[in-house]
Design an enzyme around this catalytic site. Structure first.
Site, PDB file in Angstrom:
ATOM      1  N   GLU A   1     -53.225   0.937 -62.622  1.00  0.00           N
ATOM      2  CA  GLU A   1     -52.829   0.476 -61.284  1.00  0.00           C
ATOM      3  C   GLU A   1     -53.662  -0.740 -60.855  1.00  0.00           C
ATOM      4  O   GLU A   1     -53.142  -1.662 -60.222  1.00  0.00           O
ATOM      5  CB  GLU A   1     -52.965   1.611 -60.259  1.00  0.00           C
ATOM      6  CG  GLU A   1     -51.921   2.706 -60.408  1.00  0.00           C
ATOM      7  CD  GLU A   1     -50.495   2.213 -60.209  1.00  0.00           C
ATOM      8  OE1 GLU A   1     -50.294   1.154 -59.580  1.00  0.00           O
ATOM      9  OE2 GLU A   1     -49.558   2.887 -60.686  1.00  0.00           O
TER      10      GLU A   1
ATOM     11  N   TYR B   1     -52.620   1.913 -51.335  1.00  0.00           N
ATOM     12  CA  TYR B   1     -51.612   1.963 -52.402  1.00  0.00           C
ATOM     13  C   TYR B   1     -52.176   2.627 -53.662  1.00  0.00           C
ATOM     14  O   TYR B   1     -51.575   3.547 -54.234  1.00  0.00           O
ATOM     15  CB  TYR B   1     -51.094   0.564 -52.758  1.00  0.00           C
ATOM     16  CG  TYR B   1     -50.308   0.595 -54.046  1.00  0.00           C
ATOM     17  CD1 TYR B   1     -49.021   1.097 -54.077  1.00  0.00           C
ATOM     18  CD2 TYR B   1     -50.900   0.222 -55.258  1.00  0.00           C
ATOM     19  CE1 TYR B   1     -48.311   1.207 -55.258  1.00  0.00           C
ATOM     20  CE2 TYR B   1     -50.200   0.329 -56.446  1.00  0.00           C
ATOM     21  CZ  TYR B   1     -48.909   0.823 -56.436  1.00  0.00           C
ATOM     22  OH  TYR B   1     -48.229   0.949 -57.628  1.00  0.00           O
TER      23      TYR B   1
ATOM     24  N   CYS C   1     -26.995  -4.667 -57.370  1.00  0.00           N
ATOM     25  CA  CYS C   1     -26.556  -3.509 -56.581  1.00  0.00           C
ATOM     26  C   CYS C   1     -25.591  -2.600 -57.349  1.00  0.00           C
ATOM     27  O   CYS C   1     -25.595  -1.383 -57.160  1.00  0.00           O
ATOM     28  CB  CYS C   1     -25.915  -3.979 -55.276  1.00  0.00           C
ATOM     29  SG  CYS C   1     -27.074  -4.831 -54.181  1.00  0.00           S
TER      30      CYS C   1
ATOM     31  N   ARG D   1     -47.740   5.651 -68.968  1.00  0.00           N
ATOM     32  CA  ARG D   1     -46.841   6.750 -68.622  1.00  0.00           C
ATOM     33  C   ARG D   1     -46.929   7.903 -69.620  1.00  0.00           C
ATOM     34  O   ARG D   1     -46.179   8.874 -69.519  1.00  0.00           O
ATOM     35  CB  ARG D   1     -45.394   6.234 -68.518  1.00  0.00           C
ATOM     36  CG  ARG D   1     -45.187   5.388 -67.277  1.00  0.00           C
ATOM     37  CD  ARG D   1     -43.762   4.979 -67.052  1.00  0.00           C
ATOM     38  NE  ARG D   1     -43.649   4.289 -65.772  1.00  0.00           N
ATOM     39  CZ  ARG D   1     -42.702   3.411 -65.455  1.00  0.00           C
ATOM     40  NH1 ARG D   1     -41.754   3.130 -66.346  1.00  0.00           N
ATOM     41  NH2 ARG D   1     -42.670   2.833 -64.284  1.00  0.00           N
TER      42      ARG D   1
ATOM     43  N   ASP E   1     -46.173  -0.588 -52.189  1.00  0.00           N
ATOM     44  CA  ASP E   1     -46.481  -1.961 -52.601  1.00  0.00           C
ATOM     45  C   ASP E   1     -45.284  -2.849 -52.241  1.00  0.00           C
ATOM     46  O   ASP E   1     -44.357  -2.420 -51.541  1.00  0.00           O
ATOM     47  CB  ASP E   1     -46.802  -2.024 -54.101  1.00  0.00           C
ATOM     48  CG  ASP E   1     -45.613  -1.678 -54.980  1.00  0.00           C
ATOM     49  OD1 ASP E   1     -44.540  -1.294 -54.453  1.00  0.00           O
ATOM     50  OD2 ASP E   1     -45.733  -1.814 -56.222  1.00  0.00           O
TER      51      ASP E   1
END
Length: 343
Positions: A39, A122, A201, A27, A140
Site C-alpha cells: 500500500e 487510507y 460503463c 494478493r 483513495d
C-alpha cells in the site's frame, strides 16, 4: 445516506472482483506487514511500476524485523526510482514502532494502527480490511471517483473535508461479511473500468446502481478543482572526476525533498553557477563538456537540468567516491539518468 440498492451493489461488486481481479503479488498474502508495504509503494505510483520493486523488497526484507534493522542507505537503494522517498523512511519508522510498542504484531484496530508513522486513514483502512478483514473504509482517488458517480456526489474531491463524505459512504455501503473484497473491488473498479475520462460503463458490474450512468454523464464526476501551480527551477549539475577516477558526490539534507539521497553537485542556474561550484569545492577544473539537458517533473515542481562533465586535479574537499561506491548509493531518478549517460 439513503441508498436503496446496498445489498445488490455489494454482491455485484464483490462477485466481480473475485472473478476478475488482477493477479498481483500482494494478493497472495494476508500478512499485514506485506500488505502495508504494498500500500505504501502504491501511493502515487502505478501498479506495473510497483510489482518488480515489491518483489525485490520482499526478497530483501521478508519480515518487519529485517526492515527495522536495515541501514537507511540500503533501504533507499531498494526504493531508488520509486520516488517520494519519505514513504520508505516513514515505513521503516512505523515498522520499528510496531516492534517497540506492539510486540512485532501490526495493530488490528484503527486507533492503534493510525498512530504508526506514515499510516494515514487510507493505509490504515486498507491494512485492516485486506489483512484482518475488518469493515473499515479505505478511501483513495479511485474510490472517490467510483462513488461520486454511483452516489451522484458533487463535492470537490480536491478539498480535504470532502474525504469524510466518502468515508461515511463506505462505512454504510461496505460488505460486513467480505470487507476485503469490497474495498479492493472499489479500488479495482476505479483502476480498470471507472476511469477518469472514458469510463467503460458497459463493462461495469454495478452500472445498474450508478446514478451518473443513468443520467448519462459519468465523465462530469468527480468534481475536482485545479491543482497547485507548477514551480520550475533550473539547475546546473556538475559531474567532476579526479585523476584517480573518483567522482565528486554530495548527500542531500536529512529533511525535505529527496532527503538523504546522493547526487552530483547542483547549483541553481545563473551566469556564475560554474564559478560558484568551483569555489565551493576548491577544485581545479580541466576541459568541461555538456552531457545532457532534460527536465524531471515532481508533483508540484519541475527541475530543468543541464548536466556537465569535467576533470579536475586531486582535491580533498567534498566526498570523492569510486564508481563502485557510487553504484551502492541511493540516487534520485534525475541523477541516475546522468549516471547512465556518463557510465
Amino acid at each position: 445516506m439513503n441508498y436503496p440498492y446496498v445489498a445488490e451493489f455489494r454482491q455485484s461488486l464483490v462477485e466481480w472482483f473475485e472473478e476478475e481481479k488482477r493477479d498481483l503479488p500482494w494478493r497472495h498474502t494476508k500478512d499485514p506487514y506485506k500488505i502495508w508495504v504494498s500500500e505504501v509503494m502504491l501511493q502515487q505510483t502505478r501498479v506495473d511500476t510497483v510489482i518488480p520493486y515489491y518483489n525485490r523488497f520482499m526478497e530483501s526484507f521478508p519480515t518487519l524485523e529485517l526492515l527495522a534493522e536495515a541501514p537507511q542507505e540500503y533501504l533507499l537503494k531498494h526504493w531508488e526510482g520509486l520516488g517520494y522517498y519519505s514513504r520508505a523512511r516513514n515505513l521503516q519508522a512505523g515498522v520499528r514502532e510496531v516492534l517497540e510498542n506492539y510486540g512485532g504484531i501490526v495493530p488490528d484496530n484503527r486507533h492503534e494502527i493510525s498512530k504508526l508513522k506514515g499510516v494515514g486513514p487510507y493505509t490504515a483502512g486498507a491494512i485492516l480490511s485486506i489483512a484482518y478483514n475488518k469493515p473499515e473504509h479505505a478511501v483513495d482517488g479511485n474510490v472517490m471517483r467510483v462513488l461520486s458517480r454511483v452516489l451522484n456526489i458533487h463535492d470537490d474531491i480536491a478539498l480535504p473535508k470532502t474525504k469524510k463524505i466518502f468515508e461515511t459512504a463506505v462505512d454504510e455501503l461496505i460488505d460486513p461479511q467480505n470487507p476485503s473484497s469490497f474495498n479492493q473491488g472499489l479500488m479495482e473498479l476505479g483502476a480498470l473500468i471507472c476511469s477518469p475520462t472514458s469510463p467503460k460503463c458497459l463493462l461495469c458490474p454495478v452500472r445498474d446502481y450508478c446514478t451518473a450512468f443513468h443520467e448519462g454523464q459519468p465523465e462530469t464526476l468527480p468534481v475536482k478543482s485545479k491543482k497547485v501551480k507548477m514551480k520550475h527551477i533550473f539547475f546546473d549539475v556538475f559531474v567532476c572526476e579526479d585523476d584517480n577516477g573518483r567522482i565528486l558526490m554530495e548527500q542531500r539534507p536529512s529533511e525535505g525533498l529527496l532527503a538523504n539521497m546522493w547526487q552530483f553537485p547542483m547549483v541553481e542556474q545563473n551566469e556564475n553557477a560554474f564559478e560558484i561550484f568551483v569555489q565551493q569545492y576548491e577544485i581545479e577544473p580541466q576541459a568541461k563538456q555538456d552531457i545532457l539537458t532534460f527536465k524531471h517533473v515532481f508533483s508540484h515542481l519541475t527541475w530543468h537540468i543541464n548536466a556537465h562533465y569535467m576533470k579536475s586535479k586531486l582535491c580533498e574537499k567534498g566526498e570523492w567516491l569510486t564508481r563502485e561506491q557510487i553504484e551502492l548509493l541511493p540516487m534520485p531518478v534525475p541523477m541516475l539518468k546522468i549516471w547512465q549517460a556518463i557510465k
